[in-house]
Design a protein around this motif. Sequence first.
Motif, PDB file in Angstrom:
ATOM      1  N   VAL A   3       0.673  -1.172   0.065  1.00 36.05           N
ATOM      2  CA  VAL A   3      -0.032  -0.053   0.058  1.00 36.05           C
ATOM      3  C   VAL A   3       0.882   1.270  -0.081  1.00 36.05           C
ATOM      4  CG1 VAL A   3      -1.776   1.240   1.301  1.00 36.05           C
ATOM      5  CG2 VAL A   3      -2.032  -1.189   0.980  1.00 36.05           C
ATOM      6  N   ALA A   4       2.021   1.302   0.892  1.00 35.75           N
ATOM      7  CA  ALA A   4       2.831   2.476   0.981  1.00 35.75           C
ATOM      8  C   ALA A   4       3.475   2.800  -0.427  1.00 35.75           C
ATOM      9  CB  ALA A   4       3.713   2.147   2.030  1.00 35.75           C
ATOM     10  N   ALA A   5       3.967   1.787  -1.186  1.00 38.00           N
ATOM     11  CA  ALA A   5       4.487   1.850  -2.494  1.00 38.00           C
ATOM     12  C   ALA A   5       3.857   2.021  -3.651  1.00 38.00           C
ATOM     13  CB  ALA A   5       5.471   0.299  -2.637  1.00 38.00           C
ATOM     14  N   THR A   6       2.423   1.901  -3.380  1.00 36.12           N
ATOM     15  CA  THR A   6       1.457   1.898  -4.582  1.00 36.12           C
ATOM     16  C   THR A   6       0.194   2.756  -4.498  1.00 36.12           C
ATOM     17  OG1 THR A   6       0.223   0.041  -4.108  1.00 36.12           O
ATOM     18  CG2 THR A   6       1.893  -0.355  -5.325  1.00 36.12           C
ATOM     19  N   ARG A   7      -0.099   3.220  -3.331  1.00 37.17           N
ATOM     20  CA  ARG A   7      -1.370   3.874  -2.883  1.00 37.17           C
ATOM     21  C   ARG A   7      -1.180   5.287  -2.587  1.00 37.17           C
ATOM     22  NH1 ARG A   7      -4.650   2.769  -6.195  1.00 37.17           N
ATOM     23  NH2 ARG A   7      -6.020   3.761  -5.191  1.00 37.17           N
ATOM     24  N   PRO A   8      -1.954   6.221  -2.670  1.00 40.83           N
ATOM     25  CA  PRO A   8      -1.795   7.574  -1.945  1.00 40.83           C
ATOM     26  C   PRO A   8      -1.594   7.529  -0.673  1.00 40.83           C
ATOM     27  CG  PRO A   8      -3.475   7.723  -3.422  1.00 40.83           C
ATOM     28  CD  PRO A   8      -3.203   6.115  -3.459  1.00 40.83           C
ATOM     29  N   HIS A   9      -0.957   8.599   0.021  1.00 42.70           N
ATOM     30  CA  HIS A   9      -0.486   8.420   1.397  1.00 42.70           C
ATOM     31  C   HIS A   9      -1.921   8.598   2.392  1.00 42.70           C
ATOM     32  CE1 HIS A   9       2.140   8.955   4.826  1.00 42.70           C
ATOM     33  NE2 HIS A   9       1.029   9.667   5.229  1.00 42.70           N
TER      34      HIS A   9
END
Length: 150
Positions: A140-146
């Motif tokens: 999630v951290a690498a692919t999605r908005p913060h």
Amino acid sequence: MDELPEALDALAGERIEGLSGPALLERLEPLLTAANRLAAEVARTVRQCELAGAADHDGKASMSAWLRGHHRLSPGEASRLVRNGRALEQLPSLAAAAAAGAVTAEAVSTIAPVASAENLASAEAQDVDVAAIDAALARVAATRPHTELR
């Protein structure tokens, strides 16, 4: 380590004024990835300093105190670096994504509470698969908005 300052000097010496928007963005992307990688390496090194008691050798009681005293970091930033280093040690998927430059220091800081000693002990007591959570959070951290990570 000698090459890093030389590479930064070369970057700082490049003339970027007047470059087009697309050219600036093309230059910016690898810089942001490098900044993420460097932040991960700083956090990893801070953790190893903490484990080795390096601050004691310099008259400081903790790495947080050393960072504040020797590098003038704010108390919050020094604590964040120490927490990030601890989190990266406990969450190998997150550490790998951060080392690759895919995850920001801010994202590591957002995830860090998951890796607190209290939370890890609680997870172990409840047979929680921390490795699966680590992998999911790293993804999630690498692919999605913060905002989605939070």
